[in-house]
Design a protein around this motif. Structure first.
Motif, PDB file in Angstrom:
ATOM      1  N   UNK A 250       0.860  -1.187   0.000  1.00  0.00           N
ATOM      2  CA  UNK A 250       0.000   0.000   0.000  1.00  0.00           C
ATOM      3  C   UNK A 250       0.893   1.233   0.000  1.00  0.00           C
ATOM      4  N   UNK A 251       0.887   1.978  -1.105  1.00  0.00           N
ATOM      5  CA  UNK A 251       1.757   3.138  -1.236  1.00  0.00           C
ATOM      6  C   UNK A 251       1.154   4.358  -0.550  1.00  0.00           C
ATOM      7  N   UNK A 252       2.000   5.109   0.123  1.00  0.00           N
ATOM      8  CA  UNK A 252       1.546   6.314   0.798  1.00  0.00           C
ATOM      9  C   UNK A 252       0.999   7.303  -0.225  1.00  0.00           C
ATOM     10  N   UNK A 253      -0.072   8.022   0.105  1.00  0.00           N
ATOM     11  CA  UNK A 253      -0.600   9.039  -0.810  1.00  0.00           C
ATOM     12  C   UNK A 253       0.442  10.123  -1.087  1.00  0.00           C
ATOM     13  N   UNK A 254       0.321  10.760  -2.232  1.00  0.00           N
ATOM     14  CA  UNK A 254       1.269  11.807  -2.619  1.00  0.00           C
ATOM     15  C   UNK A 254       1.303  12.936  -1.599  1.00  0.00           C
ATOM     16  N   UNK A 255       0.138  13.315  -1.069  1.00  0.00           N
ATOM     17  CA  UNK A 255       0.082  14.368  -0.057  1.00  0.00           C
ATOM     18  C   UNK A 255       0.915  13.991   1.161  1.00  0.00           C
ATOM     19  N   UNK A 256       0.799  12.749   1.604  1.00  0.00           N
ATOM     20  CA  UNK A 256       1.558  12.317   2.773  1.00  0.00           C
ATOM     21  C   UNK A 256       3.053  12.323   2.492  1.00  0.00           C
ATOM     22  N   UNK A 257       3.442  11.857   1.319  1.00  0.00           N
ATOM     23  CA  UNK A 257       4.866  11.830   0.968  1.00  0.00           C
ATOM     24  C   UNK A 257       5.458  13.234   0.927  1.00  0.00           C
ATOM     25  N   UNK A 258       4.731  14.176   0.359  1.00  0.00           N
ATOM     26  CA  UNK A 258       5.232  15.552   0.303  1.00  0.00           C
ATOM     27  C   UNK A 258       5.247  16.194   1.685  1.00  0.00           C
ATOM     28  N   UNK A 259       4.271  15.872   2.505  1.00  0.00           N
ATOM     29  CA  UNK A 259       4.262  16.374   3.879  1.00  0.00           C
ATOM     30  C   UNK A 259       5.479  15.865   4.635  1.00  0.00           C
ATOM     31  N   UNK A 260       5.796  14.585   4.451  1.00  0.00           N
ATOM     32  CA  UNK A 260       6.991  13.996   5.074  1.00  0.00           C
ATOM     33  C   UNK A 260       8.246  14.722   4.610  1.00  0.00           C
ATOM     34  N   UNK A 261       8.348  14.949   3.304  1.00  0.00           N
ATOM     35  CA  UNK A 261       9.518  15.630   2.753  1.00  0.00           C
ATOM     36  C   UNK A 261       9.683  17.020   3.352  1.00  0.00           C
ATOM     37  N   UNK A 262       8.618  17.792   3.392  1.00  0.00           N
ATOM     38  CA  UNK A 262       8.678  19.156   3.913  1.00  0.00           C
ATOM     39  C   UNK A 262       9.067  19.157   5.388  1.00  0.00           C
ATOM     40  N   UNK A 263       8.492  18.264   6.177  1.00  0.00           N
ATOM     41  CA  UNK A 263       8.815  18.225   7.603  1.00  0.00           C
ATOM     42  C   UNK A 263      10.287  17.885   7.822  1.00  0.00           C
ATOM     43  N   UNK A 264      10.792  16.920   7.063  1.00  0.00           N
ATOM     44  CA  UNK A 264      12.193  16.518   7.207  1.00  0.00           C
ATOM     45  C   UNK A 264      13.130  17.661   6.820  1.00  0.00           C
ATOM     46  N   UNK A 265      12.863  18.296   5.685  1.00  0.00           N
ATOM     47  CA  UNK A 265      13.742  19.367   5.212  1.00  0.00           C
ATOM     48  C   UNK A 265      13.678  20.564   6.154  1.00  0.00           C
ATOM     49  N   UNK A 266      12.501  20.849   6.717  1.00  0.00           N
ATOM     50  CA  UNK A 266      12.388  21.977   7.644  1.00  0.00           C
ATOM     51  C   UNK A 266      13.217  21.760   8.903  1.00  0.00           C
ATOM     52  N   UNK A 267      13.559  20.509   9.195  1.00  0.00           N
ATOM     53  CA  UNK A 267      14.373  20.192  10.363  1.00  0.00           C
ATOM     54  C   UNK A 267      15.819  19.897   9.984  1.00  0.00           C
ATOM     55  N   UNK A 268      16.160  20.223   8.736  1.00  0.00           N
ATOM     56  CA  UNK A 268      17.555  20.156   8.322  1.00  0.00           C
ATOM     57  C   UNK A 268      18.020  18.813   7.792  1.00  0.00           C
ATOM     58  N   UNK A 269      17.079  17.877   7.542  1.00  0.00           N
ATOM     59  CA  UNK A 269      17.459  16.551   7.099  1.00  0.00           C
ATOM     60  C   UNK A 269      17.228  16.307   5.620  1.00  0.00           C
ATOM     61  N   UNK A 270      17.630  15.135   5.179  1.00  0.00           N
ATOM     62  CA  UNK A 270      17.351  14.644   3.837  1.00  0.00           C
ATOM     63  C   UNK A 270      16.350  13.502   3.930  1.00  0.00           C
ATOM     64  N   UNK A 271      15.586  13.292   2.866  1.00  0.00           N
ATOM     65  CA  UNK A 271      14.689  12.144   2.779  1.00  0.00           C
ATOM     66  C   UNK A 271      15.227  11.175   1.743  1.00  0.00           C
ATOM     67  N   UNK A 272      15.499   9.934   2.164  1.00  0.00           N
ATOM     68  CA  UNK A 272      15.876   8.852   1.266  1.00  0.00           C
ATOM     69  C   UNK A 272      14.669   7.933   1.154  1.00  0.00           C
ATOM     70  N   UNK A 273      13.953   8.058   0.053  1.00  0.00           N
ATOM     71  CA  UNK A 273      12.665   7.378  -0.125  1.00  0.00           C
ATOM     72  C   UNK A 273      12.858   6.074  -0.892  1.00  0.00           C
ATOM     73  N   UNK A 274      12.415   4.976  -0.304  1.00  0.00           N
ATOM     74  CA  UNK A 274      12.653   3.657  -0.885  1.00  0.00           C
ATOM     75  C   UNK A 274      11.525   3.184  -1.794  1.00  0.00           C
ATOM     76  N   UNK A 275      11.915   2.656  -2.957  1.00  0.00           N
ATOM     77  CA  UNK A 275      11.010   1.970  -3.877  1.00  0.00           C
ATOM     78  C   UNK A 275      11.660   0.642  -4.233  1.00  0.00           C
ATOM     79  N   UNK A 276      10.975  -0.465  -4.008  1.00  0.00           N
ATOM     80  CA  UNK A 276      11.534  -1.772  -4.313  1.00  0.00           C
ATOM     81  C   UNK A 276      11.119  -2.273  -5.686  1.00  0.00           C
ATOM     82  N   UNK A 277      12.076  -2.593  -6.571  1.00  0.00           N
ATOM     83  CA  UNK A 277      11.730  -3.196  -7.854  1.00  0.00           C
ATOM     84  C   UNK A 277      11.214  -4.625  -7.681  1.00  0.00           C
ATOM     85  N   UNK A 278      10.411  -5.075  -8.620  1.00  0.00           N
ATOM     86  CA  UNK A 278       9.866  -6.428  -8.588  1.00  0.00           C
ATOM     87  C   UNK A 278      10.893  -7.435  -9.092  1.00  0.00           C
ATOM     88  N   UNK A 279      10.539  -8.714  -9.036  1.00  0.00           N
ATOM     89  CA  UNK A 279      11.436  -9.755  -9.539  1.00  0.00           C
ATOM     90  C   UNK A 279      11.604  -9.659 -11.051  1.00  0.00           C
TER      91      UNK A 279
END
Length: 473
Positions: A319-348
């Motif tokens: 179940x993939x996080x909604x785009x709004x949630x992903x962008x909210x996560x990004x903004x919160x992390x960057x506002x606190x001085x961090x980077x976001x390393x977002x994982x996507x797993x390829x299939x077999x």
């Protein structure tokens, strides 16, 4: 990587449906280090500063476990929080053998790293970290140290001209100007020098007495050194060596010669950022809170690694996080001085799920308008105020106030008010993505912005609105 949900299950397809559940997380394995030691090498300092400007990166967990829609590596680890059900549940060794035999079926014929690089670049990602080897020991690169690898004749994909997938991924992303990161697991559960077949494994650690068999552990040190040297010398320019498996550490019963390994790595790759995660000291150049966001800025470089869905590895039921949630996560992390390393797993088969591409496209559309407040930004007090989060341009007198929406379509109130600190004079206030002329007042450190009626009713903005405040330098 650990699963970070308290309870989760992954449905496998091994002859009969098999269920693998994690009852609880092994405490402390991925606790963020409390002590940080700043690097002293000028080249490392310079590269670390460049990395902090990138803000948004792509993580990819990929291996044979994707054939089963399996959690990465951990199902073969005999710890009490792992529960196996299905045809091999009563026979651990039969299960482990079947898992390792997945090598003979791994054939990701849809592999196209240029497609991934294009989608990631359009989303505003600027660096990539790829799992060259996870804890199970299966190598996604052409190592000469073992035949348990994607380029082995035992692996069907070895006949493909692009079978050395780590090299292909690094090359494709490097052409799109990404910083390149090689994830490498310090523990290796396939190696006879880590889990010796003479004894059954007991947990994630080595399964023999190091004091009785020091020569065996030395061979594992040599094995690790040789594999890292291959990655550092044969795969082009590498910016980050991202080391996982923090239970292999100096204060435990097993320790690698990190001075020797890192010294060699930086001989091949000057300025290399080393992330010996959760092991405080000179080889943890930035810290890596996992699946979480610190509640305040941290006084050292850091990166949240987080999944786009629920799993680190590919699952057809993720179940993939909604785009709004992903962008909210990004903004919160960057506002606190961090980077976001977002994982996507390829299939077999070697591709991402369509939902992953859709999320990245949504993020990219937003970043085209608002990315100037993300990349090359620094945190600025008060960092956040209710639903508003702040960043500051690194080399310009501009402050960005991100107005977080509770729906995909931004609905603005008649006025937006928030505190600004250490600002004597404001030149202009604008709303990114619009041509609206805004009226505003600054009174006792409080900025009050009047929102035109047409913007309240129909701003045309999605997810998060960004106010840009140009201040007097």
């Amino acid at each position: 990587m650990r699963k970070t949900l308290a309870v989760c299950s992954v449905l496998l397809s091994l002859q009969l449906p098999v269920k693998f559940a994690i009852a609880q997380e092994n405490e402390g394995v991925h606790q963020m280090s409390k002590d940080y030691q700043s690097p002293t090498d000028p080249l490392v300092i310079r590269k670390l500063d460049k990395w902090q400007d990138q803000k948004f990166g792509l993580f990819m967990h990929w291996g044979t476990y994707t054939i089963w829609n399996e959690v990465e590596s951990w199902s073969i680890c005999p710890v009490d929080w792992v529960v196996r059900k299905g045809p091999y549940s009563a026979d651990y060794f039969g299960y482990k053998k079947a898992y390792e035999n997945l090598q003979h079926s791994f054939n990701p014929v849809d592999f196209n790293p240029e497609k991934w690089a294009k989608a990631a670049k359009a989303a505003g990602m600027n660096y990539v970290v790829f799992t060259t080897k996870h804890h199970d020991g299966f190598c996604m690169f052409d190592t000469k140290q073992t035949d348990y690898k994607i380029t082995s004749p035992n692996t069907p994909f070895s006949s493909n001209p692009r079978s050395n997938v780590a090299k292909e991924i690094f090359s494709a992303f490097r052409k799109d100007s990404f910083m390149i990161g090689a994830y490498f697991s310090k523990p290796d559960w396939h190696s006879e020098y880590f889990w010796w077949s003479y004894y059954p494994p007991k947990d994630e650690n080595i399964n023999y007495d190091l004091k009785k068999f020091p020569e065996r552990w030395q061979k594992f040190n040599d094995y690790t050194y040789n594999q890292v040297e291959e990655l550092m010398s044969d795969y082009g320019s590498i910016d980050i060596l991202w080391l996982d498996g923090g239970w292999v550490r100096p204060d435990g019963k097993q320790s690698l010669d990190m001075k020797k390994i890192v010294g060699m790595a930086r001989t091949h790759q000057p300025g290399l950022i080393v992330v010996d995660r959760t092991v405080p000291g000179e080889f943890e150049n930035y810290t890596t809170p996992e699946q979480s966001i610190p509640d305040k800025p941290l006084p050292y470089p850091w990166e949240t690694c987080m999944t786009m869905g629920d799993s680190w590895s590919y699952s057809s039921r993720d179940q993939y996080k909604p785009s709004l949630k992903l962008l909210t996560i990004l903004v919160k992390i960057v506002s606190r001085g961090g980077n976001l390393l977002l994982n996507i797993g390829p299939s077999d088969k070697g591709d991402w799920a369509p939902e992953a591409y859709k999320r990245l496209a949504d993020i990219g559309d937003w970043m085209k308008i608002n990315g100037e407040g993300i990349h090359s930004s620094v945190p600025v007090a008060p960092y956040s105020d209710k639903n508003i989060y702040f960043t500051k341009a690194k080399n310009q007198p501009s402050v960005y106030a991100f107005f977080l929406s509770d729906s995909d379509t931004v609905k603005l109130p008649t006025e937006v008010a928030f505190p600004v600190q250490d600002v004597k004079k404001i030149k202009t206030v604008s709303l990114l993505g619009t041509k609206a002329k805004l009226k505003w007042t600054l009174n006792n450190g409080q900025l009050i912005i009047k929102v035109p009626k047409e913007l309240q009713e129909k701003s045309g903005l999605k997810y998060i609105a960004t106010f840009k405040i140009n201040t007097e330098a």
